[in-house]
Design a protein around this motif. Structure first.
Motif, PDB file in Angstrom:
ATOM      1  N   THR A  35       0.829  -1.211   0.000  1.00  0.00           N
ATOM      2  CA  THR A  35       0.000   0.000   0.000  1.00  0.00           C
ATOM      3  C   THR A  35       0.863   1.261   0.000  1.00  0.00           C
ATOM      4  OG1 THR A  35      -1.934   1.043   0.994  1.00  0.00           O
ATOM      5  CG2 THR A  35      -0.288   0.204   2.512  1.00  0.00           C
TER       6      THR A  35
ATOM      7  N   ASN B  11       0.189   2.943  -3.618  1.00  0.00           N
ATOM      8  CA  ASN B  11      -0.707   4.087  -3.475  1.00  0.00           C
ATOM      9  C   ASN B  11       0.012   5.406  -3.231  1.00  0.00           C
ATOM     10  OD1 ASN B  11      -3.055   2.531  -3.782  1.00  0.00           O
ATOM     11  ND2 ASN B  11      -3.019   1.928  -1.638  1.00  0.00           N
TER      12      ASN B  11
ATOM     13  N   SER C 244      -4.202   6.769   7.010  1.00  0.00           N
ATOM     14  CA  SER C 244      -5.508   6.337   6.486  1.00  0.00           C
ATOM     15  C   SER C 244      -5.369   5.090   5.625  1.00  0.00           C
ATOM     16  CB  SER C 244      -6.136   7.470   5.667  1.00  0.00           C
ATOM     17  OG  SER C 244      -6.377   8.596   6.476  1.00  0.00           O
ATOM     18  N   ARG C 245      -4.328   5.053   4.810  1.00  0.00           N
ATOM     19  CA  ARG C 245      -4.100   3.896   3.946  1.00  0.00           C
ATOM     20  C   ARG C 245      -3.846   2.635   4.776  1.00  0.00           C
ATOM     21  NH1 ARG C 245      -5.749   4.292  -1.331  1.00  0.00           N
ATOM     22  NH2 ARG C 245      -5.060   6.257  -2.263  1.00  0.00           N
TER      23      ARG C 245
ATOM     24  N   ASP D   8      -6.911   1.299   6.455  1.00  0.00           N
ATOM     25  CA  ASP D   8      -7.730   0.490   5.539  1.00  0.00           C
ATOM     26  C   ASP D   8      -7.196  -0.936   5.463  1.00  0.00           C
ATOM     27  OD1 ASP D   8      -9.350   2.626   4.989  1.00  0.00           O
ATOM     28  OD2 ASP D   8      -8.364   3.151   3.098  1.00  0.00           O
TER      29      ASP D   8
ATOM     30  N   PHE E 248      -8.057  -2.778   8.578  1.00  0.00           N
ATOM     31  CA  PHE E 248      -9.479  -3.111   8.588  1.00  0.00           C
ATOM     32  C   PHE E 248      -9.745  -4.347   7.732  1.00  0.00           C
ATOM     33  CE2 PHE E 248     -13.656  -2.777   6.535  1.00  0.00           C
ATOM     34  CZ  PHE E 248     -14.480  -2.792   7.649  1.00  0.00           C
ATOM     35  N   PHE E 249      -9.167  -4.372   6.519  1.00  0.00           N
ATOM     36  CA  PHE E 249      -9.352  -5.529   5.644  1.00  0.00           C
ATOM     37  C   PHE E 249      -8.830  -6.801   6.317  1.00  0.00           C
ATOM     38  CE2 PHE E 249      -8.806  -2.451   1.861  1.00  0.00           C
ATOM     39  CZ  PHE E 249     -10.163  -2.172   1.859  1.00  0.00           C
TER      40      PHE E 249
ATOM     41  N   ASP F 158     -11.284  -9.413   1.285  1.00  0.00           N
ATOM     42  CA  ASP F 158     -11.242  -7.966   1.039  1.00  0.00           C
ATOM     43  C   ASP F 158      -9.824  -7.499   0.703  1.00  0.00           C
ATOM     44  OD1 ASP F 158     -13.938  -7.770   1.543  1.00  0.00           O
ATOM     45  OD2 ASP F 158     -13.681  -7.226   3.649  1.00  0.00           O
TER      46      ASP F 158
ATOM     47  N   GLU G 212      -8.628  -5.699  -2.809  1.00  0.00           N
ATOM     48  CA  GLU G 212      -7.995  -4.378  -2.907  1.00  0.00           C
ATOM     49  C   GLU G 212      -6.622  -4.471  -3.545  1.00  0.00           C
ATOM     50  OE1 GLU G 212      -7.653  -0.190  -2.248  1.00  0.00           O
ATOM     51  OE2 GLU G 212      -9.353  -1.567  -2.190  1.00  0.00           O
TER      52      GLU G 212
END
Length: 706
Positions: free
Chosen positions: A289, A293, A334-335, A338, A341-342, A411, A415
């Protein structure tokens, strides 16, 4: 007179993953066109430039006008161009007029035989092209041939015309020395003005003094490092300095470094951090990530574990970078949240609970769903496991193959598809499954690319082989065969993976048996909409083509590879040993003579009429030379066969050295194709036995020097 030339296109931000190639192509294509027109020498120095907002090239010693060239122009046959009195005919006059000449040049025309007809040729001098015309042509050709991934159509300033390019172009520079070359392209006239850094340029616009001041003026006045390689080197230098200061290790990633180089004009490496609590998430997720990203450079500690420190490359150099660092830390938080969370959500369900959902995921419109494919792979992996290790290997292979594709429905993999297999391994370990099964889930995709590692355990080997063979057999079964550069299902990579696993894991599995095993598992009972069992002969040829390339890459010669593969050996793991034996045999002093004799024997047997007897009748051997050859063969054959059966291919071939003298004597003193059919057939049988003995390991006639 020559001067240095500079050409620049000032554009809006270019696609970062394409910039390096676009910059190289722009300079190469432009220079090639100028060379073809005689405006630069073949060894002219060419310097490419590429930043997010420009493509440019500097070329040394460009002529203002190309040299005149002598040209010999073929006109037409003499019989057509001249009448009976030697005067020009209307067709000849028309042809000359099209070339800018008239009847006055007729006496200068040459008569040369062209094939069977005497033909008129006109020798003239063509004036060299001017730089203005030549550069106009070169720029247009270059723009038309650039490897642009996706063309963009945009309106020009007049609001009426539209042009196509990778991004809108705002300025064109063409300087020959200090002089502007009046060319135009994409609705722009060439000038000498460009722009520097959007925020840090000292001057706007930058007015170039001459072609040679380009890089320096951009650096000093525009705060831009124009040369891609120099900018990349500067980023690498700053990264290394920051890593040393942090006492951490940088993850090498040339593709990321190239992409970041294509995103900045004035690089500034800064150090950021994220909360250590995120380190509980698998580091592959965090690394991906950050790279994909945010284009950050993750760092590792002394134990090779991800640190909560990362490096970012800013495009500005403020006196106090604190706000830039804080902003990036806020975004990465924030990345990573996420990703966490996944990861947390995915672990609420076992992998096995997702398996049935694969029946809703279409794999191929002719082959059905991922669920059906998983069933094939599971059953094939089980059969391979039984062959390699009985139930002790078959059972975990079954379990690993059943779960191998389940993480496609998580998830995290949804992603980040690049994490398929990797996340399956983490979730399997979290559920308490054995490492054999967990690592097999990750490793069944391996090798994923050239030089990639192989599955680390035997369970992974079974599932990886099953996965690749199922894909190959199914795709060839429905006619999805790679053509040219097109290989949408990566079948070449799958074939090479099968080859590497069989050879490098030294597996005692026959290729034809593997293919038939998979074929029977998939097509019996026949469930596909086909007319019957598919013929997979093309698949074996396809795999052997990949095998040939693989062996050549390992350092074996074309002759050595051809000698071994021409026998179509099915035990792929034995092929390197056969090649080593061939190489050792070729080094023997007897090899050249035996290779030539083997080739001769093969030619004789090919031309033999009817079938050759399977055995030799020793009582009918008349000549001492054929008796001696038979005796030596009788003595050597059991030894050679024993060595071959034991896998001692080198020993088996080297035993043949003793055949040199009797073979040479045979061909010196014995006529094979005699009138006596009984005698002829017996000698052919002797040669057939010799041929079989000599070519058990490889067809040594392929070693002959043509």
């Amino acid at each position: 007179m020559t001067k240095n030339l500079l050409v620049e296109l000032l554009v809006e931000e270019l696609p970062p993953k394409s910039l390096k190639q676009l910059g190289a192509s722009f300079s190469e294509l432009l220079a090639a066109s100028l060379k073809a027109q005689g405006l630069i020498a073949s060894d002219a120095a060419i310097t490419p430039y590429a930043t997010p907002r420009r493509l440019a090239v500097h070329i040394a010693n460009v002529a203002a006008q190309a040299a005149d060239k002598p040209v010999s122009q073929k006109l037409m046959p003499v019989a057509v161009g001249l009448d009976a009195h030697g005067q020009a005919t209307p067709p000849l006059l028309k042809k000359l007029a099209s070339l800018g000449a008239d009847a006055s040049v007729v006496p200068q025309l040459k008569r040369i035989m062209d094939g069977k007809a005497e033909t008129l040729f006109w020798d003239s001098t063509v004036k060299g092209i001017s730089l203005t015309d030549g550069l106009q042509k070169a720029v247009q050709e270059t723009i038309g041939r650039l490897p642009i991934p996706k063309v963009m159509t945009y309106q020009l300033a007049d609001g009426w015309q539209s042009v196509d390019f990778v991004r809108p172009v705002h300025a064109l520079i063409a300087l020959h020395g200090a002089d502007v070359v009046p060319v135009s392209v994409l609705g722009l006239q060439a000038g000498r003005e460009t722009q520097g850094h959007r925020f840090e340029a000292k001057v706007d616009p930058i007015v170039l003094h001459n072609a040679d001041s380009y890089a320096e003026q951009l650096a000093v006045e525009g705060a831009v490092i124009a040369h891609f390689a120099e900018r990349r080197t500067e980023i690498a230098r700053q990264l290394a300095a920051a890593v040393a200061q942090q006492k951490l290790t940088l993850i090498d990633d040339d593709a990321l470094l190239d992409e970041v180089t294509a995103l900045v004009e004035h690089p500034n490496v800064l150090v950021g951090q994220f909360d250590a609590e995120f380190l509980h998430v698998p580091q592959e997720c965090l690394i991906l990530t950050m790279k994909a990203n945010q284009k950050y450079f993750p760092l590792l500690d002394a134990q090779g574990k991800l640190a909560n420190t990362f490096l970012l490359v800013a495009n500005i150099q403020p006196a106090d970078p604190a706000q830039i660092i804080a902003g990036n830390e806020r975004v990465v938080r924030s990345r990573l949240a996420d990703a966490k969370f996944f990861f947390d959500q995915d672990r609420k369900r076992e992998l096995k609970s997702r398996v049935q959902e694969l029946d809703r995921v279409v794999y191929h419109n002719k082959l059905g769903t991922q669920g059906r494919r998983m069933n094939y792979v599971r059953d094939i992996a089980t059969l391979i496991g039984e062959k390699l290790g009985g139930n002790a290997l078959a059972d975990p292979a079954y379990g690993a193959a059943e779960l191998a594709k389940a993480d496609l429905l998580t998830d995290m993999v949804g992603e980040f598809p690049e994490l398929q297999g990797i996340m399956g391994r983490y979730y399997a370990q979290y559920e308490g499954l054995s490492d054999d099964v967990a690592f097999a889930i990750e490793d069944h995709y391996k090798p994923r690319f050239a030089g990639d590692e192989l599955p680390r355990n035997r369970v992974g080997v079974c599932v990886a082989l099953a996965d690749k063979l199922e894909t190959l057999v199914n795709m060839f079964g429905i006619g999805e065969i790679p053509t040219g550069d097109k290989d949408p299902f990566a079948l070449r990579r799958h074939a090479l993976g099968v080859i590497r696993i069989l050879i490098e894991k030294d597996l005692p599995l026959q290729l034809n048996e593997l293919i038939n095993l998979v074929k029977e598992e998939i097509f019996d009972p026949l469930e596909l909409d086909t007319s019957g069992m598919p013929d997979l002969a093309d698949l074996q040829i396809f795999i052997y083509e990949r095998l040939t390339s693989y062996l050549r890459d390992q350092g074996y010669t074309a002759q050595e590879v051809d000698a071994v593969l021409s026998l179509n050996p099915q035990l792929i793991s034995d092929i390197p040993k056969r090649l080593a034996a061939v190489r050792a045999f070729a080094a023997l002093p007897e090899a050249v003579s035996l290779v030539a004799a083997n080739k001769r024997v093969g030619n004789i047997l090919k031309k033999a009429e009817g079938s050759v007897p399977a055995t030799v009748d020793a009582s009918t051997l008349k000549e001492p030379a054929e008796q001696a050859l038979h005796q030596v063969l009788t003595e050597l054959l059991p030894k050679a066969e024993d060595s071959f059966a034991a896998g001692d291919y080198t020993g088996s071939l080297q035993i043949l050295a003793a055949l040199r003298t009797p073979v040479d004597d045979f061909f010196d003193h014995v006529m094979v194709n005699v009138d006596d059919a009984s005698l002829r057939n017996n000698r052919l049988a002797l040669l057939a036995q010799l041929h079989h003995t000599m070519n058990r390991v490889a067809d040594i006639s392929k070693l002959a020097v043509n």
